[in-house]
Design a protein around this motif. Structure first.
Motif, short mmCIF file in Angstrom:
data_model
loop_
_atom_site.label_atom_id
_atom_site.label_comp_id
_atom_site.label_asym_id
_atom_site.label_seq_id
_atom_site.Cartn_x
_atom_site.Cartn_y
_atom_site.Cartn_z
N LEU A 117 2.91 3.79 -21.17
CA LEU A 117 2.63 4.87 -20.22
C LEU A 117 2.30 4.32 -18.84
O LEU A 117 2.74 4.85 -17.82
CB LEU A 117 1.48 5.75 -20.73
N LEU A 118 1.51 3.25 -18.80
CA LEU A 118 1.15 2.67 -17.51
C LEU A 118 2.38 2.08 -16.82
O LEU A 118 2.55 2.21 -15.61
CB LEU A 118 0.09 1.58 -17.69
N THR A 119 3.25 1.45 -17.56
CA THR A 119 4.48 0.91 -16.98
C THR A 119 5.36 2.03 -16.46
O THR A 119 5.96 1.92 -15.41
CB THR A 119 5.23 0.08 -18.04
N GLY A 120 5.41 3.14 -17.19
CA GLY A 120 6.21 4.29 -16.76
C GLY A 120 5.70 4.86 -15.45
O GLY A 120 6.48 5.24 -14.57
N CYS A 121 4.39 4.93 -15.29
CA CYS A 121 3.81 5.45 -14.05
C CYS A 121 4.14 4.53 -12.88
O CYS A 121 4.44 4.99 -11.78
CB CYS A 121 2.30 5.60 -14.18
N GLU A 122 4.08 3.24 -13.11
CA GLU A 122 4.42 2.29 -12.06
C GLU A 122 5.88 2.41 -11.67
O GLU A 122 6.22 2.38 -10.49
CB GLU A 122 4.11 0.86 -12.54
N LEU A 123 6.73 2.57 -12.67
CA LEU A 123 8.16 2.73 -12.41
C LEU A 123 8.42 4.00 -11.60
O LEU A 123 9.17 3.99 -10.64
CB LEU A 123 8.93 2.78 -13.73
N ALA A 124 7.77 5.10 -11.98
CA ALA A 124 7.94 6.36 -11.24
C ALA A 124 7.47 6.20 -9.80
O ALA A 124 8.11 6.70 -8.87
CB ALA A 124 7.18 7.47 -11.94
N GLY A 125 6.37 5.50 -9.60
CA GLY A 125 5.87 5.26 -8.24
C GLY A 125 6.85 4.46 -7.41
O GLY A 125 7.08 4.76 -6.23
N ASP A 126 7.46 3.45 -8.02
CA ASP A 126 8.46 2.64 -7.30
C ASP A 126 9.69 3.47 -6.96
O ASP A 126 10.25 3.33 -5.87
CB ASP A 126 8.87 1.43 -8.14
N ILE A 127 10.11 4.33 -7.87
CA ILE A 127 11.28 5.17 -7.62
C ILE A 127 11.01 6.12 -6.46
O ILE A 127 11.84 6.29 -5.56
CB ILE A 127 11.68 5.94 -8.89
N PHE A 128 9.83 6.76 -6.46
CA PHE A 128 9.51 7.68 -5.38
C PHE A 128 9.35 6.96 -4.05
O PHE A 128 9.72 7.47 -3.00
CB PHE A 128 8.24 8.47 -5.70
N GLU A 129 8.81 5.74 -4.07
CA GLU A 129 8.67 4.96 -2.84
C GLU A 129 10.05 4.60 -2.28
O GLU A 129 10.28 4.70 -1.08
CB GLU A 129 7.87 3.70 -3.12
N ALA A 130 10.96 4.21 -3.16
CA ALA A 130 12.32 3.90 -2.71
C ALA A 130 13.01 5.16 -2.19
O ALA A 130 13.71 5.11 -1.17
CB ALA A 130 13.13 3.31 -3.87
N GLY A 131 12.78 6.29 -2.83
CA GLY A 131 13.36 7.55 -2.38
C GLY A 131 12.83 7.95 -1.02
O GLY A 131 13.57 8.45 -0.16
N MET A 132 11.55 7.72 -0.78
CA MET A 132 10.96 8.03 0.51
C MET A 132 11.57 7.15 1.60
O MET A 132 11.89 7.62 2.69
CB MET A 132 9.44 7.83 0.46
N THR A 133 11.77 5.88 1.30
CA THR A 133 12.36 4.96 2.28
C THR A 133 13.78 5.38 2.61
O THR A 133 14.16 5.43 3.78
CB THR A 133 12.36 3.52 1.71
N VAL A 134 14.56 5.73 1.62
CA VAL A 134 15.94 6.18 1.85
C VAL A 134 15.93 7.48 2.65
O VAL A 134 16.74 7.66 3.57
CB VAL A 134 16.68 6.37 0.50
N GLY A 135 15.01 8.38 2.36
CA GLY A 135 14.90 9.63 3.10
C GLY A 135 14.59 9.40 4.57
O GLY A 135 15.18 10.04 5.45
N ILE A 136 13.69 8.49 4.86
CA ILE A 136 13.34 8.17 6.25
C ILE A 136 14.54 7.59 6.97
O ILE A 136 14.83 7.94 8.12
CB ILE A 136 12.13 7.21 6.30
N ILE A 137 15.28 6.70 6.31
CA ILE A 137 16.47 6.10 6.93
C ILE A 137 17.51 7.17 7.22
O ILE A 137 18.13 7.17 8.29
CB ILE A 137 17.04 4.99 6.02
N ILE A 138 17.70 8.12 6.31
CA ILE A 138 18.68 9.18 6.53
C ILE A 138 18.26 10.07 7.69
O ILE A 138 19.09 10.44 8.53
CB ILE A 138 18.88 10.00 5.23
#
Length: 55
Positions: free
Chosen positions: A17-38
């Motif tokens: 569960l802890l690894t899943g939360c970290e993975l979700a956080g990384d995915i959202f952080e990458a999504g935010m970065t891509v959104g800012i670039i767009i």
């Protein structure tokens, strides 16, 4: 013996569960970065189009 198996099982579930939360956080952080670039790319495109039509 059975108590030890239950503890190990709960520990494994907790770790997954802890690894899943970290993975979700990384995915959202990458999504935010891509959104800012767009957004920046769209703003630059709009400024470029306005400058082309003003000439």
């Amino acid at each position: 013996m059975q108590n030890r198996i239950i503890k190990l099982g709960m520990f494994a579930i907790l770790l997954s569960l802890l690894t899943g939360c970290e993975l979700a956080g990384d995915i959202f952080e990458a999504g935010m970065t891509v959104g800012i670039i767009i957004v920046i790319a769209v703003i630059v495109l709009i400024i470029w189009l306005i400058s082309k039509f003003r000439r």
